[in-house]
Motif scaffolding. Structure first.
Motif, PDB file in Angstrom:
ATOM      1  N   GLY A 199       7.425   7.423   1.311  1.00  0.00           N
ATOM      2  CA  GLY A 199       8.226   7.509   0.100  1.00  0.00           C
ATOM      3  C   GLY A 199       7.383   7.195  -1.117  1.00  0.00           C
ATOM      4  O   GLY A 199       6.230   7.609  -1.239  1.00  0.00           O
ATOM      5  N   HIS A 200       7.970   6.416  -2.035  1.00  0.00           N
ATOM      6  CA  HIS A 200       7.238   6.008  -3.230  1.00  0.00           C
ATOM      7  C   HIS A 200       6.468   4.709  -3.022  1.00  0.00           C
ATOM      8  O   HIS A 200       5.701   4.308  -3.895  1.00  0.00           O
ATOM      9  N   ASN A 201       6.667   4.042  -1.908  1.00  0.00           N
ATOM     10  CA  ASN A 201       6.125   2.703  -1.717  1.00  0.00           C
ATOM     11  C   ASN A 201       4.603   2.683  -1.719  1.00  0.00           C
ATOM     12  O   ASN A 201       3.954   3.602  -1.224  1.00  0.00           O
ATOM     13  N   ALA A 202       4.054   1.588  -2.262  1.00  0.00           N
ATOM     14  CA  ALA A 202       2.605   1.407  -2.299  1.00  0.00           C
ATOM     15  C   ALA A 202       2.278  -0.052  -2.019  1.00  0.00           C
ATOM     16  O   ALA A 202       3.023  -0.958  -2.423  1.00  0.00           O
ATOM     17  N   VAL A 203       1.168  -0.268  -1.337  1.00  0.00           N
ATOM     18  CA  VAL A 203       0.671  -1.610  -1.061  1.00  0.00           C
ATOM     19  C   VAL A 203      -0.771  -1.675  -1.536  1.00  0.00           C
ATOM     20  O   VAL A 203      -1.621  -0.900  -1.077  1.00  0.00           O
ATOM     21  N   ALA A 204      -1.041  -2.585  -2.486  1.00  0.00           N
ATOM     22  CA  ALA A 204      -2.388  -2.741  -3.022  1.00  0.00           C
ATOM     23  C   ALA A 204      -3.072  -3.922  -2.349  1.00  0.00           C
ATOM     24  O   ALA A 204      -2.521  -5.030  -2.297  1.00  0.00           O
ATOM     25  N   MET A 205      -4.263  -3.661  -1.810  1.00  0.00           N
ATOM     26  CA  MET A 205      -5.088  -4.724  -1.229  1.00  0.00           C
ATOM     27  C   MET A 205      -6.127  -5.146  -2.264  1.00  0.00           C
ATOM     28  O   MET A 205      -6.777  -4.282  -2.874  1.00  0.00           O
ATOM     29  N   LEU A 206      -6.290  -6.472  -2.452  1.00  0.00           N
ATOM     30  CA  LEU A 206      -7.191  -6.988  -3.467  1.00  0.00           C
ATOM     31  C   LEU A 206      -8.407  -7.654  -2.840  1.00  0.00           C
ATOM     32  O   LEU A 206      -8.390  -8.049  -1.670  1.00  0.00           O
ATOM     33  N   ASP A 207      -9.456  -7.803  -3.659  1.00  0.00           N
ATOM     34  CA  ASP A 207     -10.701  -8.369  -3.142  1.00  0.00           C
ATOM     35  C   ASP A 207     -10.612  -9.867  -2.861  1.00  0.00           C
ATOM     36  O   ASP A 207     -11.520 -10.448  -2.270  1.00  0.00           O
ATOM     37  N   ASN A 208      -9.505 -10.500  -3.290  1.00  0.00           N
ATOM     38  CA  ASN A 208      -9.314 -11.926  -2.989  1.00  0.00           C
ATOM     39  C   ASN A 208      -8.450 -12.140  -1.735  1.00  0.00           C
ATOM     40  O   ASN A 208      -8.044 -13.259  -1.440  1.00  0.00           O
ATOM     41  N   GLY A 209      -8.160 -11.036  -1.038  1.00  0.00           N
ATOM     42  CA  GLY A 209      -7.375 -11.125   0.184  1.00  0.00           C
ATOM     43  C   GLY A 209      -5.886 -10.941  -0.007  1.00  0.00           C
ATOM     44  O   GLY A 209      -5.143 -10.858   0.978  1.00  0.00           O
ATOM     45  N   SER A 210      -5.422 -10.876  -1.249  1.00  0.00           N
ATOM     46  CA  SER A 210      -3.991 -10.717  -1.515  1.00  0.00           C
ATOM     47  C   SER A 210      -3.546  -9.281  -1.239  1.00  0.00           C
ATOM     48  O   SER A 210      -4.334  -8.335  -1.308  1.00  0.00           O
ATOM     49  N   ARG A 211      -2.268  -9.135  -0.925  1.00  0.00           N
ATOM     50  CA  ARG A 211      -1.625  -7.841  -0.755  1.00  0.00           C
ATOM     51  C   ARG A 211      -0.383  -7.823  -1.627  1.00  0.00           C
ATOM     52  O   ARG A 211       0.417  -8.754  -1.589  1.00  0.00           O
ATOM     53  N   VAL A 212      -0.235  -6.766  -2.405  1.00  0.00           N
ATOM     54  CA  VAL A 212       0.920  -6.643  -3.295  1.00  0.00           C
ATOM     55  C   VAL A 212       1.670  -5.374  -2.922  1.00  0.00           C
ATOM     56  O   VAL A 212       1.138  -4.265  -3.038  1.00  0.00           O
ATOM     57  N   ALA A 213       2.915  -5.535  -2.472  1.00  0.00           N
ATOM     58  CA  ALA A 213       3.746  -4.392  -2.096  1.00  0.00           C
ATOM     59  C   ALA A 213       4.768  -4.131  -3.196  1.00  0.00           C
ATOM     60  O   ALA A 213       5.443  -5.054  -3.667  1.00  0.00           O
ATOM     61  N   VAL A 214       4.863  -2.875  -3.636  1.00  0.00           N
ATOM     62  CA  VAL A 214       5.822  -2.485  -4.672  1.00  0.00           C
ATOM     63  C   VAL A 214       6.524  -1.215  -4.241  1.00  0.00           C
ATOM     64  O   VAL A 214       6.063  -0.490  -3.340  1.00  0.00           O
ATOM     65  N   ASP A 215       7.639  -0.927  -4.891  1.00  0.00           N
ATOM     66  CA  ASP A 215       8.382   0.293  -4.581  1.00  0.00           C
ATOM     67  C   ASP A 215       7.758   1.518  -5.234  1.00  0.00           C
ATOM     68  O   ASP A 215       7.963   2.652  -4.783  1.00  0.00           O
ATOM     69  N   ILE A 216       7.006   1.305  -6.315  1.00  0.00           N
ATOM     70  CA  ILE A 216       6.295   2.385  -7.004  1.00  0.00           C
ATOM     71  C   ILE A 216       5.180   1.746  -7.810  1.00  0.00           C
ATOM     72  O   ILE A 216       5.349   0.645  -8.339  1.00  0.00           O
ATOM     73  N   LEU A 217       4.055   2.425  -7.886  1.00  0.00           N
ATOM     74  CA  LEU A 217       2.905   1.879  -8.615  1.00  0.00           C
ATOM     75  C   LEU A 217       2.550   2.810  -9.762  1.00  0.00           C
ATOM     76  O   LEU A 217       2.315   4.004  -9.552  1.00  0.00           O
TER      77      LEU A 217
END
Length: 297
Positions: A203-221
């Motif tokens: 769908g529209h969902n996106a998950v961004a992986m960051l260089d500090n180990g964090s993961r950010v999940a959003v419905d749209i980026l």
């Protein structure tokens, strides 16, 4: 000799062709068949064609132009332009040499994808640039914004008409303290760290992986990569340009004419700030009308 050669046959170019064809002017439209919004499943905001696939809209437009005998649509790339007003010459990649009294440049821009795995694959689906184009379909959901510079602060304010849930991904940018304070006042989360990968689970969902180990999940980026003209013809002509936060655009006057007499421009090539099929169509129509009026005896 044609009255007008239009280089670029997407929304701006075909809108110009329609006006010129209805004025019974002889024109040729050169197009490579690679419109900027070909990655999008649907196009929005165009009256009478809202929520229709953009390639379907363009196909129908070409069918409608077939009734005008003075319009010739050619699937070809323009390689070079020479000459001056009333005597322009265009050489195509196929070796065909065309002549015209006026030119309209509507070859658009290409988005420069960052070197982030998954970004290009999600572009136009889970990663989009324009809330006017797609915001309604994802209203009241969790939005993410990839910070790209000072202009992103205005995007934050703009997005509030669609959603109250927004996360900003700094992506390595230094966001000034006063802006961070304003974001905090608006209850907008800011996540530091550079994006290393983006996954699009569906769908529209996106998950961004960051260089500090964090993961950010959003419905749209939402993201705003820089773009550049999809051809360099304006460079060889020495046409005046304007450097904007999102990229280089051609400079035009109130009649859509560039810095060289007889050459007009329309669409994303002249307007990166608010790209849409509506503005491209309007600008193309006006470029066609003004080009036609410039040839009146």
């Amino acid at each position: 000799m044609d009255d007008v050669i239009i280089i670029g046959g997407s929304f701006a170019g075909l809108a110009a062709a329609l006006q010129l064809g209805r004025a019974r002017r002889k024109i040729t439209v050169l197009d490579t068949g690679l419109p900027r919004n070909r990655f999008a499943g649907h196009s929005h905001g165009l009256l009478g064609r809202d929520h229709k696939p953009p390639l379907d809209i363009l196909a129908e437009a070409r069918q409608q132009l077939a009734r005008y005998q003075t319009i010739r649509l050619v699937n070809a790339r323009a390689d070079s332009i020479s000459g001056a007003i009333d005597d322009f010459s265009v050489l195509t990649a196929d070796g065909e040499s065309l002549a015209a009294r006026r030119l309209i440049l509507s070859y658009g821009v290409v988005d420069q994808m960052p070197d982030v795995p998954g970004f290009a694959e999600g572009w136009g689906r889970s990663i989009i640039p324009c809330p006017y184009c797609d915001g309604f379909e994802v209203a009241d959901q969790h939005w993410g914004l990839v910070w790209s510079g000072p202009q992103s602060h205005n995007q934050v304010r703009l997005f509030h008409d669609w959603t109250d849930t927004l996360t900003v991904l700094a992506d390595g940018h230094e966001i000034p303290s006063d802006i961070r304070a304003d974001l905090a006042r608006r209850k907008i989360a800011v996540v530091d760290g550079r994006i290393t990968e983006i996954a699009s689970p569906g769908g529209h969902n996106a998950v961004a992986m960051l260089d500090n180990g964090s993961r950010v999940a959003v419905d749209i980026l939402f993201a705003h990569p820089r773009n550049k003209p999809s051809a360099s013809l304006h460079e060889s002509l020495g046409l005046a340009t304007v450097d904007t936060p999102l990229g280089i655009v051609l400079k035009v006057d109130e009649r859509r004419e560039t810095s060289m007499p007889g050459i007009y421009a329309a669409g994303d090539l002249t307007n990166p700030q608010l790209p849409s099929v509506t503005t491209a169509s309007w600008q193309g129509a006006m470029a066609g009308i003004f080009a036609q009026q410039s040839m009146l005896a």
